[in-house]
Design a protein around this motif. Structure first.
Motif, mmCIF file in Angstrom:
data_model
loop_
_atom_site.group_PDB
_atom_site.id
_atom_site.type_symbol
_atom_site.label_atom_id
_atom_site.label_comp_id
_atom_site.label_asym_id
_atom_site.label_seq_id
_atom_site.Cartn_x
_atom_site.Cartn_y
_atom_site.Cartn_z
ATOM 1 N N ASN A 3 4.102 10.378 1.722
ATOM 2 C CA ASN A 3 3.579 11.440 0.859
ATOM 3 C C ASN A 3 3.330 10.922 -0.549
ATOM 4 O OD1 ASN A 3 3.600 13.345 2.888
ATOM 5 N ND2 ASN A 3 5.607 14.151 2.330
ATOM 6 N N THR A 4 4.211 10.077 -1.028
ATOM 7 C CA THR A 4 4.056 9.514 -2.375
ATOM 8 C C THR A 4 2.813 8.646 -2.439
ATOM 9 O OG1 THR A 4 6.447 9.541 -2.689
ATOM 10 C CG2 THR A 4 5.183 8.108 -4.145
ATOM 11 N N LEU A 5 2.604 7.832 -1.430
ATOM 12 C CA LEU A 5 1.415 6.980 -1.386
ATOM 13 C C LEU A 5 0.148 7.830 -1.271
ATOM 14 C CD1 LEU A 5 0.213 4.159 -1.340
ATOM 15 C CD2 LEU A 5 0.601 4.117 1.135
ATOM 16 N N GLU A 6 0.175 8.833 -0.418
ATOM 17 C CA GLU A 6 -0.975 9.720 -0.268
ATOM 18 C C GLU A 6 -1.281 10.439 -1.579
ATOM 19 O OE1 GLU A 6 -0.010 12.222 3.040
ATOM 20 O OE2 GLU A 6 -0.505 10.670 4.504
ATOM 21 N N HIS A 7 -0.248 10.876 -2.268
ATOM 22 C CA HIS A 7 -0.439 11.543 -3.559
ATOM 23 C C HIS A 7 -1.098 10.608 -4.568
ATOM 24 C CE1 HIS A 7 0.256 14.042 -7.052
ATOM 25 N NE2 HIS A 7 0.834 13.013 -7.633
#
Length: 90
Positions: A3-7
């Motif tokens: 999720n952090t990478l996608e964000h």
């Protein structure tokens, strides 16, 4: 974790489409020379941190961020990079 990478990917693409004045991310996206120099600087700092056993996680995060922004600035999609890595899987 993903999720952090996608964000971060969404942020880079959003800033590329809709720049925000004063945004560091926008500075990197618009100035490819700055972006390149930051990637090189951050990689050096990561290597030094690993060798000195200090700030390794912080410096690794800096490398990820700056590399992702550099790739986006140069129209290289992370999805294409992941696809290439998948092809290499044995």
């Amino acid at each position: 974790m993903l999720n952090t990478l996608e964000h971060l990917i969404k942020l880079a693409r959003e800033r590329k489409k809709n720049p925000i004045e004063g945004s560091y991310t926008n500075q990197l996206l618009l100035d490819k020379s700055l972006s390149k120099s930051k990637v090189l600087e951050e990689i050096d700092e990561l290597i030094e941190a690993i060798e000195d056993d200090t700030n390794k996680i912080h410096e690794a995060a800096d490398v990820f961020y700056h590399l992702l922004i550099y790739l986006e600035a140069n129209d290289i999609k992370i999805e294409d990079v992941m696809s290439e890595l998948k092809k290499r899987k044995k």
